[in-house]
Scaffold this motif. Sequence first.
Motif, short mmCIF file in Angstrom:
data_model
loop_
_atom_site.label_atom_id
_atom_site.label_comp_id
_atom_site.label_asym_id
_atom_site.label_seq_id
_atom_site.Cartn_x
_atom_site.Cartn_y
_atom_site.Cartn_z
N GLU A 119 9.60 6.20 -7.86
CA GLU A 119 9.26 7.52 -7.33
C GLU A 119 10.45 8.26 -6.73
OE1 GLU A 119 6.08 6.80 -4.57
OE2 GLU A 119 4.61 6.56 -6.16
N LEU A 120 11.53 7.57 -6.43
CA LEU A 120 12.67 8.22 -5.79
C LEU A 120 13.98 7.89 -6.49
CD1 LEU A 120 13.90 9.85 -3.38
CD2 LEU A 120 14.12 7.67 -2.20
N LEU A 121 14.34 6.64 -6.50
CA LEU A 121 15.67 6.24 -6.95
C LEU A 121 15.96 6.62 -8.40
CD1 LEU A 121 18.18 4.80 -5.89
CD2 LEU A 121 17.24 2.68 -6.79
N TYR A 122 15.02 6.37 -9.29
CA TYR A 122 15.27 6.63 -10.72
C TYR A 122 15.10 8.10 -11.10
CZ TYR A 122 14.82 1.54 -11.06
OH TYR A 122 14.98 0.18 -10.91
N SER B 10 25.83 11.71 -2.48
CA SER B 10 26.53 10.85 -1.53
C SER B 10 25.52 9.90 -0.89
CB SER B 10 27.18 11.70 -0.43
OG SER B 10 26.16 12.36 0.32
N MET B 11 26.03 8.98 -0.11
CA MET B 11 25.15 8.07 0.62
C MET B 11 24.32 8.85 1.64
SD MET B 11 23.83 5.15 0.97
CE MET B 11 24.84 4.04 0.04
N GLU B 12 24.91 9.85 2.25
CA GLU B 12 24.17 10.68 3.22
C GLU B 12 23.03 11.42 2.54
OE1 GLU B 12 24.34 10.55 6.52
OE2 GLU B 12 25.78 8.95 6.11
N HIS B 13 23.28 11.92 1.33
CA HIS B 13 22.23 12.59 0.57
C HIS B 13 21.10 11.61 0.26
CE1 HIS B 13 20.78 14.52 -3.40
NE2 HIS B 13 20.16 15.10 -2.39
N PHE B 14 21.44 10.39 -0.15
CA PHE B 14 20.42 9.38 -0.41
C PHE B 14 19.61 9.09 0.85
CE2 PHE B 14 19.21 4.90 -0.10
CZ PHE B 14 18.23 4.87 -1.08
N LYS B 15 20.29 8.93 1.99
CA LYS B 15 19.59 8.63 3.23
C LYS B 15 18.62 9.74 3.60
CE LYS B 15 23.20 5.76 5.30
NZ LYS B 15 24.19 5.69 6.41
N GLN B 16 19.03 10.98 3.40
CA GLN B 16 18.15 12.11 3.71
C GLN B 16 16.93 12.12 2.79
OE1 GLN B 16 18.33 14.21 6.39
NE2 GLN B 16 16.27 14.69 5.66
N GLU B 17 17.16 11.88 1.51
CA GLU B 17 16.04 11.83 0.56
C GLU B 17 15.10 10.66 0.87
OE1 GLU B 17 15.11 14.01 -1.71
OE2 GLU B 17 16.82 15.31 -1.28
N LEU B 18 15.65 9.55 1.32
CA LEU B 18 14.84 8.41 1.70
C LEU B 18 13.98 8.75 2.90
CD1 LEU B 18 14.16 5.45 1.10
CD2 LEU B 18 16.08 4.80 2.57
N LYS B 19 14.56 9.44 3.88
CA LYS B 19 13.77 9.88 5.04
C LYS B 19 12.65 10.82 4.61
CE LYS B 19 17.43 9.50 8.45
NZ LYS B 19 18.38 10.23 9.30
N ASN B 20 12.95 11.73 3.72
CA ASN B 20 11.94 12.66 3.21
C ASN B 20 10.82 11.90 2.49
OD1 ASN B 20 13.46 14.79 4.19
ND2 ASN B 20 14.35 15.26 2.21
N TYR B 21 11.20 10.90 1.71
CA TYR B 21 10.22 10.07 1.01
C TYR B 21 9.32 9.35 2.01
CZ TYR B 21 8.34 6.37 -1.98
OH TYR B 21 7.52 5.51 -2.66
N TYR B 22 9.93 8.81 3.05
CA TYR B 22 9.17 8.08 4.08
C TYR B 22 8.15 9.01 4.75
CZ TYR B 22 8.14 5.71 8.45
OH TYR B 22 7.50 5.13 9.51
N LEU B 23 8.53 10.25 4.99
CA LEU B 23 7.63 11.19 5.64
C LEU B 23 6.42 11.54 4.77
CD1 LEU B 23 10.23 13.58 7.30
CD2 LEU B 23 8.82 11.83 8.43
N LEU B 24 6.56 11.38 3.47
CA LEU B 24 5.45 11.66 2.55
C LEU B 24 4.42 10.52 2.50
CD1 LEU B 24 7.40 13.25 -0.44
CD2 LEU B 24 5.97 14.42 1.25
N LEU B 25 4.82 9.32 2.95
CA LEU B 25 3.91 8.16 2.88
C LEU B 25 2.70 8.32 3.73
CD1 LEU B 25 6.40 5.18 2.79
CD2 LEU B 25 5.20 6.20 0.89
#
Length: 89
Positions: A65-68, A74-89
């Motif tokens: 749902e996210l990584l692929y 950048s790593m910072e961009h990934f971290k931000q997208e991961l936080k956004n993904y977490y907020l959707l759970l």
Amino acid sequence: MLDKAFKRLNEGDTLLLHSDQGWHYQMKQYQFALKEHGIIQSMSRKGNCLDNAVMENFFGLLKSELLYLKEFESMEHFKQELKNYYLLL
């Protein structure tokens, strides 16, 4: 990984670290380091893949749902997208 995690612990934090039964997780030094920092060690039972099924399922969903689906700048961009993904759970 552990050294970085230890630095982020706050007094009173209670953590549980779950892993398989790899030889490095069974080393006395590793177990002592966890205990010294108040981290509870949890290992799956020998030959029982069902112990990890919930986490394997979660990470499978996270990857599909996210990584692929995205390319990260950048790593910072990934971290931000991961936080956004977490907020959707």
